[in-house]
Design an enzyme around this catalytic site. Structure first.
Site, PDB file in Angstrom:
ATOM      1  N   PRO A 125       0.840  -1.079   0.009  1.00  0.00           N
ATOM      2  CA  PRO A 125      -0.119  -0.083  -0.059  1.00  0.00           C
ATOM      3  C   PRO A 125       0.904   1.146   0.072  1.00  0.00           C
ATOM      4  O   PRO A 125       0.317   2.383  -0.683  1.00  0.00           O
ATOM      5  CB  PRO A 125      -0.789  -0.164   1.234  1.00  0.00           C
ATOM      6  CG  PRO A 125      -0.873  -1.591   1.403  1.00  0.00           C
ATOM      7  CD  PRO A 125       0.406  -2.257   1.026  1.00  0.00           C
ATOM      8  N   ALA A 127       4.262   1.148  -0.710  1.00  0.00           N
ATOM      9  CA  ALA A 127       5.465   1.143  -1.638  1.00  0.00           C
ATOM     10  C   ALA A 127       5.051   0.700  -2.871  1.00  0.00           C
ATOM     11  O   ALA A 127       4.789  -0.566  -3.056  1.00  0.00           O
ATOM     12  CB  ALA A 127       6.484   0.245  -0.926  1.00  0.00           C
ATOM     13  N   GLU A 362       4.797  -3.025 -13.569  1.00  0.00           N
ATOM     14  CA  GLU A 362       6.351  -3.469 -13.736  1.00  0.00           C
ATOM     15  C   GLU A 362       7.263  -2.069 -14.142  1.00  0.00           C
ATOM     16  O   GLU A 362       8.024  -2.197 -15.034  1.00  0.00           O
ATOM     17  CB  GLU A 362       6.459  -4.363 -14.868  1.00  0.00           C
ATOM     18  CG  GLU A 362       5.575  -5.577 -14.316  1.00  0.00           C
ATOM     19  CD  GLU A 362       6.366  -6.996 -15.239  1.00  0.00           C
ATOM     20  OE1 GLU A 362       7.162  -6.939 -15.801  1.00  0.00           O
ATOM     21  OE2 GLU A 362       5.259  -8.054 -15.200  1.00  0.00           O
ATOM     22  N   THR A 364       6.364   2.051 -14.038  1.00  0.00           N
ATOM     23  CA  THR A 364       5.628   3.189 -14.725  1.00  0.00           C
ATOM     24  C   THR A 364       6.493   3.952 -15.626  1.00  0.00           C
ATOM     25  O   THR A 364       7.664   3.802 -15.615  1.00  0.00           O
ATOM     26  CB  THR A 364       5.052   4.411 -13.946  1.00  0.00           C
ATOM     27  OG1 THR A 364       5.999   5.035 -13.191  1.00  0.00           O
ATOM     28  CG2 THR A 364       4.029   3.974 -12.643  1.00  0.00           C
TER      29      THR A 364
END
Ligand SMILES: Cc1cc2nc3c(=O)[nH]c(=O)nc-3n(C[C@H](O)[C@H](O)[C@H](O)COP(=O)(O)OP(=O)(O)OC[C@H]3O[C@@H](n4cnc5c(N)ncnc54)[C@H](O)[C@@H]3O)c2cc1C
Length: 382
Positions: A125, A127, A362, A364
């Protein structure tokens, strides 16, 4: 795999996509689930074993071969790929790359046959992009660790038999150095799953929270049996995963271009097919250019990866380019279809929503940019 066997396997996937997957797309969207029968067919075809080395029962494909096969598969809705994606990619590759021989022998044959599904638990949440700040704590207790924390948006958590899970084994080490990667069987007591997330797209693929409450795992389950190396393992897995995601994007580029061209050749306005209007031609040509540049970059990065070159920067550039390119292509596809492009029946609006994810997970687009620039600065010696 020799060229002939590879060619045959590739055509089998192409047939499977045309005859089985594309016709099932609407039902999958409607039910928000991929039918078990299709998952079993994928298992029987050996699709779960693409990336597992042959000595452990897999097909041992190179990255270039994997990319070609995944491109073929993702001419059908990317949701089908997501069933196998975590097992042949981010969920298993930590063990393939950094696992001990015993860990490889225990898990890889099960991944290869599709008997075990793997998921990858990094995000929390608090990280996401800053994964090195993760808080899930693994506290040493004799020959075991006790793990507590919450992992967020975990793809295939509901199907998984095992998680590759990143947790902090050294609480005093704040960044990446205090993190270890664990092989965590999903039936270990203390693990619960949250409710499946309601998503913008990719209906039929599942993400949930994975909640860990004092979960006891043997210390021997740390990947490679080396504590503190988990973040490095995760980053190696993600570099490879970025080539895979580019192949996913490319398969969808192919499909969207095929559909848009067919529609433009058939749809008539002002007494002429819309494909004859130069403004529509510009959209078609721009789509092709985006596809070809993605294809060329993918082939070059995958070949360098297979040759053992250091390609972390290139993997980020490729993932960024491919995910942005397919986003542009999907947007143009909606435009070429006009009002029909906005309607569910014609499918392009669904693909437009589905591929939006590729720019987010994977790493942004912004994170890929920072990786590229930081490496450029490092290479310049500053
Ligand atoms: C459908 C789905 C499936 C997923 N599956 C998995 C999975 O299986 N396993 C797993 O571990 N995770 C998974 N994820 C998590 C995914 O990897 C993260 O959502 C992603 O890395 C972004 O993290 P975040 O959502 O916390 O966004 P944040 O990190 O909060 O980012 C929010 C915005 O801030 C920007 N930003 C953040 N930091 C910077 C910076 N330094 N510079 C510039 N811009 C910045 C981002 O680019 C973004 O635009 C999944 C996510 C989704 C949506």
């Amino acid at each position: 795999m020799d060229a002939e066997t590879f060619g045959l396997f590739r055509s089998t996937i192409r047939r499977f996509v045309d005859e089985r997957l594309i016709p099932a797309e609407d039902a999958v969207e409607e039910a928000d689930a991929v039918p078990d029968a299709i998952v079993n067919e994928m298992r029987e075809m050996g699709l779960f074993g693409i990336s597992v080395p042959e000595e452990y029962g897999g097909l041992g494909c190179t990255m270039s071969e994997e990319a070609a096969l995944i491109r073929e598969l993702t001419r059908a809705s990317v949701v089908f790929r997501s069933v196998i994606g975590t097992t042949l990619g981010i969920g298993s590759q930590g063990i393939v790359i950094d696992g001990t021989e015993a860990q490889k022998r225990e898990w890889l044959p099960k991944f290869a046959s599709g008997a075990a599904i793997a998921s990858f638990c990094l995000t929390e949440p608090e990280a996401g992009s800053d994964a090195a700040s993760l808080r899930t704590a693994a506290v040493r207790d004799g020959d075991t660790y006790r793990i507590t924390g919450t992992k967020r948006f975990i793809t295939n958590a509901t199907r998984a038999n095992v998680f590759t899970l990143m947790a902090r084994t050294e609480p005093d080490v704040k960044g990446a150095g205090g993190i270890s990667a664990f092989i965590l069987p999903a039936d270990t007591p203390g693990i619960t799953l949250g409710k499946p997330d309601k998503k913008m797209g990719q209906k039929g693929s599942v993400t949930t929270d994975v909640i860990l409450d004092d979960v006891v795992v043997p210390a021997a389950n740390i990947i490679g049996d080396v504590p503190g190396r988990g973040f490095k393992t995760a980053m190696k897995v993600l570099d490879r995963g970025r080539i895979h995601i580019a192949a996913v994007a490319l398969g969808m580029c192919d499909r969207l271009i095929e559909m848009s061209l067919a529609y433009a050749m058939e749809r008539k306005q002002f007494g002429d097919r819309i494909a004859n209007f130069q403004l529509v031609q510009a959209m078609l040509a721009d789509m092709k250019v985006d596809m070809l540049t993605t294809e060329a970059l993918l082939q070059s990065v995958a070949a360098k990866f297979d040759a053992g070159e250091a390609v972390s920067l290139e993997c980020s550039a490729l993932k960024l380019h491919a995910s942005e390119a397919v986003g542009r292509i999907a947007d143009r596809a909606v435009q070429i279809y006009g009002g029909a492009g906005y309607m569910a029946e014609y499918k392009v609006e669904r693909f437009y929503r589905d591929v939006r994810l590729l720019r987010i997970y994977e790493g942004t687009t912004q994170i890929q940019l920072t990786i590229i620039a930081k490496q450029m600065i490092r290479q310049a010696g500053a």
